[in-house]
Design a protein around this motif. Structure first.
Motif, short mmCIF file in Angstrom:
data_model
loop_
_atom_site.label_atom_id
_atom_site.label_comp_id
_atom_site.label_asym_id
_atom_site.label_seq_id
_atom_site.Cartn_x
_atom_site.Cartn_y
_atom_site.Cartn_z
N SER A 156 0.82 -1.21 0.00
CA SER A 156 0.00 0.00 0.00
C SER A 156 0.85 1.26 0.00
CB SER A 156 -0.92 0.01 1.22
OG SER A 156 -0.16 0.23 2.40
N ILE B 122 -0.79 4.13 1.95
CA ILE B 122 -2.12 4.57 1.49
C ILE B 122 -3.17 3.66 2.11
CG2 ILE B 122 -3.58 4.98 -0.52
CD1 ILE B 122 -1.14 6.84 -0.27
N ALA B 123 -4.25 4.25 2.63
CA ALA B 123 -5.22 3.48 3.40
C ALA B 123 -6.17 2.65 2.53
CB ALA B 123 -6.03 4.42 4.29
N ALA B 124 -6.46 3.09 1.32
CA ALA B 124 -7.48 2.42 0.51
C ALA B 124 -7.22 0.93 0.30
CB ALA B 124 -7.63 3.15 -0.83
N GLY C 221 -10.94 3.88 3.73
CA GLY C 221 -9.59 4.25 3.32
C GLY C 221 -9.58 5.22 2.16
N ASP D 238 -7.98 8.93 2.43
CA ASP D 238 -6.92 9.37 1.52
C ASP D 238 -7.32 10.65 0.79
OD1 ASP D 238 -5.36 7.18 2.19
OD2 ASP D 238 -6.13 5.95 0.56
N ARG D 239 -8.60 10.75 0.48
CA ARG D 239 -9.08 11.90 -0.30
C ARG D 239 -9.18 13.17 0.54
NH1 ARG D 239 -10.27 15.92 -2.08
NH2 ARG D 239 -11.66 16.49 -3.81
N ALA E 180 -7.05 11.90 6.90
CA ALA E 180 -7.55 10.99 7.93
C ALA E 180 -8.16 11.72 9.11
CB ALA E 180 -6.41 10.08 8.40
N ILE F 204 -7.92 3.21 8.53
CA ILE F 204 -7.14 4.31 9.10
C ILE F 204 -6.26 3.81 10.24
CG2 ILE F 204 -7.28 6.53 10.30
CD1 ILE F 204 -9.95 6.97 8.81
N THR G 166 -3.39 1.52 8.90
CA THR G 166 -2.41 2.27 8.12
C THR G 166 -1.54 3.15 9.01
OG1 THR G 166 -3.87 2.27 6.19
CG2 THR G 166 -2.11 3.91 6.23
N ARG H 137 2.49 3.04 9.35
CA ARG H 137 3.33 4.21 9.08
C ARG H 137 4.20 4.55 10.28
NH1 ARG H 137 0.02 9.01 8.10
NH2 ARG H 137 1.96 9.95 7.37
#
Length: 248
Positions: A4, A7-9, A119, A123-124, A127, A165, A168, A172
């Motif tokens: 990923s 990225i959460a998606a 996700g 991302d959009r 978070a 979220i 991820t 991270r």
């Protein structure tokens, strides 16, 4: 998690089908030919596929979040407890319509959709911003759902958007240990259902109980995300000042 790239998606897409499995499992368990014949064959085929699959994956490099030890501990604690409460919340819900197969399936699809799209939306829109809006709305819907049960469909969708979220952000924080971070969320899920497995009754299926659990979960999630944002900001300031650095 490694594919990923933070990225959460994709994480949400991977985990979301589990909600359908939890719904189907108890209902398919009564078919002896399935559990004693088809299922073992499928598991053996899966095991063979794992053995034959390439051992290396195309991981995308992710730099660890610039967090102090205190912030890191706080983030991990917040995310762990958020997942635990989300799991426990699922055992508390006792809506009468869940006894009807079609409505129970629609409710499960709401859980699936929350995990799948959470996700993407995080991302959009970011978070922290998305979580603050979505979880606050979920709290309101859960409180009102005691009188208006159909609002629970929206509440369960928004409530489950946190899944991608939490996983991820843990990754991270310590990208060198993706298995450990994913394992922490799995442990939290198990601990969340443990009270029900032990036969403990709950007192939270009412407007204040659902509201309280949802509010605490929201506070923990937002607290963890604020710790991340603060750590990044501190590191940026430290890097901009000659001769200073963030505490490792």
């Amino acid at each position: 998690l490694e594919r990923s790239g933070g990225i959460a998606a994709p994480v949400g897409h991977f985990v979301a089908p589990g909600a359908i499995g939890i719904f189907l499992g108890p209902r398919l368990a009564g078919f002896g030919w399935l559990t004693r014949g088809v299922l073992p064959v499928c598991l053996l085929l899966l095991a063979a596929g794992l053995l034959l699959a390439p051992k290396k994956i195309s991981a995308k490099p992710v730099s660890a979040l610039p967090l102090t030890r205190l912030r890191l501990a706080g983030l991990m604690g917040c995310m762990f407890l958020t997942v635990l409460l989300r799991s426990y919340m699922g055992t508390v819900l006792r809506y009468a319509f869940l006894s009807e197969t079609v409505l129970a399936l629609l409710f499960t699809l709401g859980i699936f959709a929350g995990k799948f799209f959470g996700g993407i939306l995080a991302d959009r829109f970011g978070a922290l911003r998305f979580s603050a809006i979505a979880q606050s709305a979920a709290t309101v819907l859960f409180i009102l759902s005691i009188r208006l049960p159909w609002l629970a469909f929206g509440g369960i969708f928004l409530f489950n958007t946190t899944m991608a979220i939490t996983a991820t952000e843990l990754y991270r924080a310590l990208p060198r240990f993706p298995g450990t971070m994913f394992g922490l969320t799995t442990l939290a899920l198990f601990l969340g259902v443990l009270p029900r497995l032990l036969g403990a009754e709950n007192l939270f299926f009412n407007w204040w109980g659902l509201g309280l659990l949802s509010l605490i979960s929201t506070a923990l999630l937002l607290g963890g995300l604020i710790l991340v944002k603060g750590g990044i900001a501190d590191a940026a300031v430290a890097g901009a000042v000659t001769g200073t650095d963030a505490d490792p």
